[in-house]
Design a protein around this motif. Structure first.
Motif, PDB file in Angstrom:
ATOM      1  N   ARG A   8      20.661  -1.170 115.867  1.00 41.82           N
ATOM      2  CA  ARG A   8      20.189  -0.446 117.043  1.00 41.82           C
ATOM      3  C   ARG A   8      20.812   0.939 117.108  1.00 41.82           C
ATOM      4  NH1 ARG A   8      20.193  -3.509 122.567  1.00 41.82           N
ATOM      5  NH2 ARG A   8      18.336  -4.292 121.570  1.00 41.82           N
ATOM      6  N   GLY A   9      19.964   1.935 117.326  1.00 40.52           N
ATOM      7  CA  GLY A   9      20.408   3.296 117.569  1.00 40.52           C
ATOM      8  C   GLY A   9      19.934   3.729 118.945  1.00 40.52           C
ATOM      9  N   ASP A  10      20.780   4.427 119.678  1.00 46.65           N
ATOM     10  CA  ASP A  10      20.353   4.872 120.999  1.00 46.65           C
ATOM     11  C   ASP A  10      19.926   6.342 120.957  1.00 46.65           C
ATOM     12  OD1 ASP A  10      22.677   6.464 121.168  1.00 46.65           O
ATOM     13  OD2 ASP A  10      23.719   5.059 122.479  1.00 46.65           O
ATOM     14  N   ASP A  11      19.503   6.878 122.086  1.00 49.26           N
ATOM     15  CA  ASP A  11      19.001   8.252 122.162  1.00 49.26           C
ATOM     16  C   ASP A  11      20.063   9.295 121.864  1.00 49.26           C
ATOM     17  OD1 ASP A  11      16.469   7.349 122.761  1.00 49.26           O
ATOM     18  OD2 ASP A  11      16.711   7.580 124.932  1.00 49.26           O
ATOM     19  N   ASP A  12      21.338   8.909 121.914  1.00 49.11           N
ATOM     20  CA  ASP A  12      22.437   9.831 121.633  1.00 49.11           C
ATOM     21  C   ASP A  12      22.924   9.715 120.193  1.00 49.11           C
ATOM     22  OD1 ASP A  12      22.518  10.926 124.243  1.00 49.11           O
ATOM     23  OD2 ASP A  12      23.603   9.150 124.934  1.00 49.11           O
ATOM     24  N   ARG A  14      24.067   6.953 118.658  1.00 45.22           N
ATOM     25  CA  ARG A  14      25.147   5.975 118.458  1.00 45.22           C
ATOM     26  C   ARG A  14      24.511   4.682 117.926  1.00 45.22           C
ATOM     27  NH1 ARG A  14      26.840   8.113 123.703  1.00 45.22           N
ATOM     28  NH2 ARG A  14      25.565   6.424 124.512  1.00 45.22           N
ATOM     29  N   TRP A  15      25.184   4.057 116.961  1.00 40.00           N
ATOM     30  CA  TRP A  15      24.609   2.893 116.277  1.00 40.00           C
ATOM     31  C   TRP A  15      25.471   1.658 116.436  1.00 40.00           C
ATOM     32  CZ3 TRP A  15      19.907   2.858 113.868  1.00 40.00           C
ATOM     33  CH2 TRP A  15      19.277   4.084 113.792  1.00 40.00           C
ATOM     34  N   THR A  16      24.791   0.520 116.519  1.00 39.00           N
ATOM     35  CA  THR A  16      25.461  -0.776 116.461  1.00 39.00           C
ATOM     36  C   THR A  16      24.770  -1.608 115.392  1.00 39.00           C
ATOM     37  OG1 THR A  16      24.060  -1.728 118.206  1.00 39.00           O
ATOM     38  CG2 THR A  16      26.176  -0.781 118.892  1.00 39.00           C
ATOM     39  N   ARG A  19      25.513  -5.965 116.912  1.00 33.25           N
ATOM     40  CA  ARG A  19      26.171  -5.755 118.209  1.00 33.25           C
ATOM     41  C   ARG A  19      27.584  -5.165 118.110  1.00 33.25           C
ATOM     42  NH1 ARG A  19      22.833 -10.098 118.823  1.00 33.25           N
ATOM     43  NH2 ARG A  19      21.378  -9.966 120.549  1.00 33.25           N
ATOM     44  N   ALA A  21      29.811  -1.676 117.194  1.00 34.55           N
ATOM     45  CA  ALA A  21      29.681  -0.222 117.055  1.00 34.55           C
ATOM     46  C   ALA A  21      29.948   0.194 115.613  1.00 34.55           C
ATOM     47  CB  ALA A  21      30.656   0.487 117.991  1.00 34.55           C
ATOM     48  N   ASP A  26      27.322   7.512 113.802  1.00 30.86           N
ATOM     49  CA  ASP A  26      27.028   8.274 115.019  1.00 30.86           C
ATOM     50  C   ASP A  26      26.480   9.649 114.671  1.00 30.86           C
ATOM     51  OD1 ASP A  26      27.841   6.168 116.544  1.00 30.86           O
ATOM     52  OD2 ASP A  26      29.615   7.146 117.373  1.00 30.86           O
ATOM     53  N   ASP A  30      17.808   8.484 112.962  1.00 29.08           N
ATOM     54  CA  ASP A  30      16.876   7.549 112.323  1.00 29.08           C
ATOM     55  C   ASP A  30      17.613   6.636 111.367  1.00 29.08           C
ATOM     56  OD1 ASP A  30      14.545   8.978 113.380  1.00 29.08           O
ATOM     57  OD2 ASP A  30      15.110  10.533 111.955  1.00 29.08           O
TER      58      ASP A  30
END
Length: 124
Positions: A8-12, A14-16, A19, A21, A26, A30
């Motif tokens: 999972r990557g968020d809009d900022d 940052r990746w997990t 679950r 980090a 970071d 994509d």
């Protein structure tokens, strides 16, 4: 057994991974799934690189790269250089490939990896 349950990557940027980090990824917007040419479509379309009429400067992107079949996730600096004619050179480390896109920015030929089948797309 190899397993990648959740990337999972968020809009900022940052990746997990599963679950947890992954700060080393970071800043990546994509993911690049190894052996999958379609993940090249995202940064190319976002920046309109397939629309360049002639060769232009390369743009460097940080990607969260998923190696296949290992399913490991690592940061990957990749440079995409528009060549004109819907072609874009993808480079990372010693890897180089001139990828052909269609007018919409979808990969149609990634030498040595994949290409679309000939036909008119009508299914007949």
């Amino acid at each position: 057994m190899r397993a990648l349950e959740l990337l999972r990557g968020d809009d900022d940027g940052r990746w997990t991974v599963n679950r947890r980090a992954r700060a080393e990824c970071d800043g990546a917007l994509d993911c690049d799934l190894g052996l999958c040419p379609l993940t090249n479509t995202v940064p190319v379309r976002r920046h309109g690189l397939h629309l360049a009429r002639e060769q232009g400067p390369g743009q460097q992107f940080l990607m969260a790269r998923v190696a296949v079949p290992e399913l490991t996730v690592t940061p990957s600096a990749q440079t995409y250089t528009p060549l004109g004619g819907h072609r874009v050179r993808k480079a990372s480390g010693s890897f180089r490939s001139d990828v052909q896109f269609d007018a919409a920015g979808i990969v149609v030929d990634h030498p040595g990896l994949a290409s679309t089948l000939p036909g008119d797309g009508s299914g007949s």
